[in-house]
Write a protein that holds these residues in place. Structure first.
Motif, PDB file in Angstrom:
ATOM      1  N   ILE A   1       0.831  -1.208   0.000  1.00 55.92           N
ATOM      2  CA  ILE A   1       0.000   0.000   0.000  1.00 55.92           C
ATOM      3  C   ILE A   1       0.863   1.254   0.000  1.00 55.92           C
ATOM      4  CG2 ILE A   1      -1.701   1.324   1.305  1.00 55.92           C
ATOM      5  CD1 ILE A   1      -2.783  -1.357   2.326  1.00 55.92           C
ATOM      6  N   ILE A   2       0.479   2.186  -0.854  1.00 57.17           N
ATOM      7  CA  ILE A   2       1.078   3.523  -0.869  1.00 57.17           C
ATOM      8  C   ILE A   2      -0.040   4.506  -0.560  1.00 57.17           C
ATOM      9  CG2 ILE A   2       2.122   5.324  -2.290  1.00 57.17           C
ATOM     10  CD1 ILE A   2       3.510   3.134  -3.873  1.00 57.17           C
ATOM     11  N   ASP A   3       0.151   5.351   0.457  1.00 57.48           N
ATOM     12  CA  ASP A   3      -0.843   6.378   0.779  1.00 57.48           C
ATOM     13  C   ASP A   3      -0.504   7.622  -0.032  1.00 57.48           C
ATOM     14  OD1 ASP A   3      -2.755   8.042   1.796  1.00 57.48           O
ATOM     15  OD2 ASP A   3      -1.939   8.089   3.824  1.00 57.48           O
ATOM     16  N   ALA A   4      -1.371   7.967  -0.971  1.00 48.61           N
ATOM     17  CA  ALA A   4      -1.134   9.101  -1.859  1.00 48.61           C
ATOM     18  C   ALA A   4      -2.013  10.295  -1.501  1.00 48.61           C
ATOM     19  CB  ALA A   4      -1.382   8.670  -3.297  1.00 48.61           C
ATOM     20  N   GLU A   5      -2.425  10.390  -0.258  1.00 46.48           N
ATOM     21  CA  GLU A   5      -3.310  11.480   0.149  1.00 46.48           C
ATOM     22  C   GLU A   5      -2.695  12.823  -0.219  1.00 46.48           C
ATOM     23  OE1 GLU A   5      -5.783  13.136   3.988  1.00 46.48           O
ATOM     24  OE2 GLU A   5      -4.689  11.257   4.134  1.00 46.48           O
ATOM     25  N   GLY A   6      -3.484  13.641  -0.916  1.00 51.66           N
ATOM     26  CA  GLY A   6      -3.035  14.962  -1.333  1.00 51.66           C
ATOM     27  C   GLY A   6      -2.176  14.964  -2.590  1.00 51.66           C
ATOM     28  N   LYS A   7      -1.936  13.785  -3.162  1.00 50.20           N
ATOM     29  CA  LYS A   7      -1.103  13.669  -4.365  1.00 50.20           C
ATOM     30  C   LYS A   7      -1.984  13.397  -5.577  1.00 50.20           C
ATOM     31  CE  LYS A   7       2.901  13.520  -2.055  1.00 50.20           C
ATOM     32  NZ  LYS A   7       2.523  14.012  -0.768  1.00 50.20           N
ATOM     33  N   LEU A   8      -1.489  13.771  -6.763  1.00 51.43           N
ATOM     34  CA  LEU A   8      -2.195  13.520  -8.009  1.00 51.43           C
ATOM     35  C   LEU A   8      -1.693  12.227  -8.640  1.00 51.43           C
ATOM     36  CD1 LEU A   8      -2.101  17.045  -9.675  1.00 51.43           C
ATOM     37  CD2 LEU A   8      -4.087  15.911  -8.716  1.00 51.43           C
ATOM     38  N   ALA A   9      -2.593  11.454  -9.198  1.00 47.68           N
ATOM     39  CA  ALA A   9      -2.252  10.295 -10.027  1.00 47.68           C
ATOM     40  C   ALA A   9      -2.835  10.584 -11.395  1.00 47.68           C
ATOM     41  CB  ALA A   9      -2.836   9.021  -9.449  1.00 47.68           C
ATOM     42  N   MET A  10      -1.977  10.581 -12.417  1.00 46.94           N
ATOM     43  CA  MET A  10      -2.463  10.916 -13.754  1.00 46.94           C
ATOM     44  C   MET A  10      -1.815  10.024 -14.795  1.00 46.94           C
ATOM     45  SD  MET A  10      -0.520  14.564 -14.391  1.00 46.94           S
ATOM     46  CE  MET A  10      -1.290  15.334 -13.003  1.00 46.94           C
ATOM     47  N   PRO A  11      -2.461   9.908 -15.958  1.00 47.47           N
ATOM     48  CA  PRO A  11      -1.890   9.094 -17.031  1.00 47.47           C
ATOM     49  C   PRO A  11      -0.536   9.653 -17.447  1.00 47.47           C
ATOM     50  CG  PRO A  11      -4.076   9.917 -17.626  1.00 47.47           C
ATOM     51  CD  PRO A  11      -3.708  10.533 -16.327  1.00 47.47           C
ATOM     52  N   GLY A  12       0.258   8.821 -18.094  1.00 41.96           N
ATOM     53  CA  GLY A  12       1.565   9.264 -18.582  1.00 41.96           C
ATOM     54  C   GLY A  12       1.430  10.494 -19.462  1.00 41.96           C
ATOM     55  N   ILE A  13       2.305  11.433 -19.257  1.00 42.46           N
ATOM     56  CA  ILE A  13       2.247  12.686 -19.996  1.00 42.46           C
ATOM     57  C   ILE A  13       3.608  12.934 -20.628  1.00 42.46           C
ATOM     58  CG2 ILE A  13       1.994  15.185 -19.761  1.00 42.46           C
ATOM     59  CD1 ILE A  13       0.083  14.661 -17.469  1.00 42.46           C
ATOM     60  N   ILE A  14       3.604  13.390 -21.867  1.00 38.05           N
ATOM     61  CA  ILE A  14       4.846  13.758 -22.532  1.00 38.05           C
ATOM     62  C   ILE A  14       5.008  15.266 -22.414  1.00 38.05           C
ATOM     63  CG2 ILE A  14       6.041  13.899 -24.739  1.00 38.05           C
ATOM     64  CD1 ILE A  14       4.627  11.304 -25.516  1.00 38.05           C
ATOM     65  N   ASP A  15       6.141  15.676 -21.911  1.00 41.86           N
ATOM     66  CA  ASP A  15       6.445  17.102 -21.799  1.00 41.86           C
ATOM     67  C   ASP A  15       6.821  17.609 -23.181  1.00 41.86           C
ATOM     68  OD1 ASP A  15       7.430  19.634 -21.331  1.00 41.86           O
ATOM     69  OD2 ASP A  15       8.819  19.039 -19.753  1.00 41.86           O
ATOM     70  N   ASP A  16       5.967  18.430 -23.776  1.00 43.81           N
ATOM     71  CA  ASP A  16       6.244  18.894 -25.137  1.00 43.81           C
ATOM     72  C   ASP A  16       7.365  19.919 -25.203  1.00 43.81           C
ATOM     73  OD1 ASP A  16       4.963  21.077 -24.054  1.00 43.81           O
ATOM     74  OD2 ASP A  16       3.488  21.269 -25.651  1.00 43.81           O
TER      75      ASP A  16
END
Length: 68
Positions: free
Chosen positions: A43-58
């Motif tokens: 278990i990882i507690d991600a409270e207050g953190k964002l989980a988002m799909p992979g993003i490419i930095d343009d």
């Protein structure tokens, strides 16, 4: 395969942000829900953190062979 449970994340998906859990089995997302229980998962507690799909930095310049 090892299971990983990310709890209490702010999940970004399709232009919306909602709080919930993500269960990962090996290298695949198995379930996304408001509350997941999986005793065998790490278990990882991600409270207050964002989980988002992979993003490419343009702003990263992936040019081949590259500009001088």
């Amino acid at each position: 395969m090892a299971k990983l449970l990310i709890k209490n994340a702010r999940i970004v998906n399709r232009g919306q942000i909602r709080e919930g859990d993500i269960l990962i089995n090996g290298d695949r997302i198995e379930q996304i829900s408001s509350s997941i229980s999986s005793p065998e998962a790490r278990i990882i507690d991600a409270e207050g953190k964002l989980a988002m799909p992979g993003i490419i930095d343009d702003q990263v310049h992936f040019r081949e062979p590259g500009l001088t």
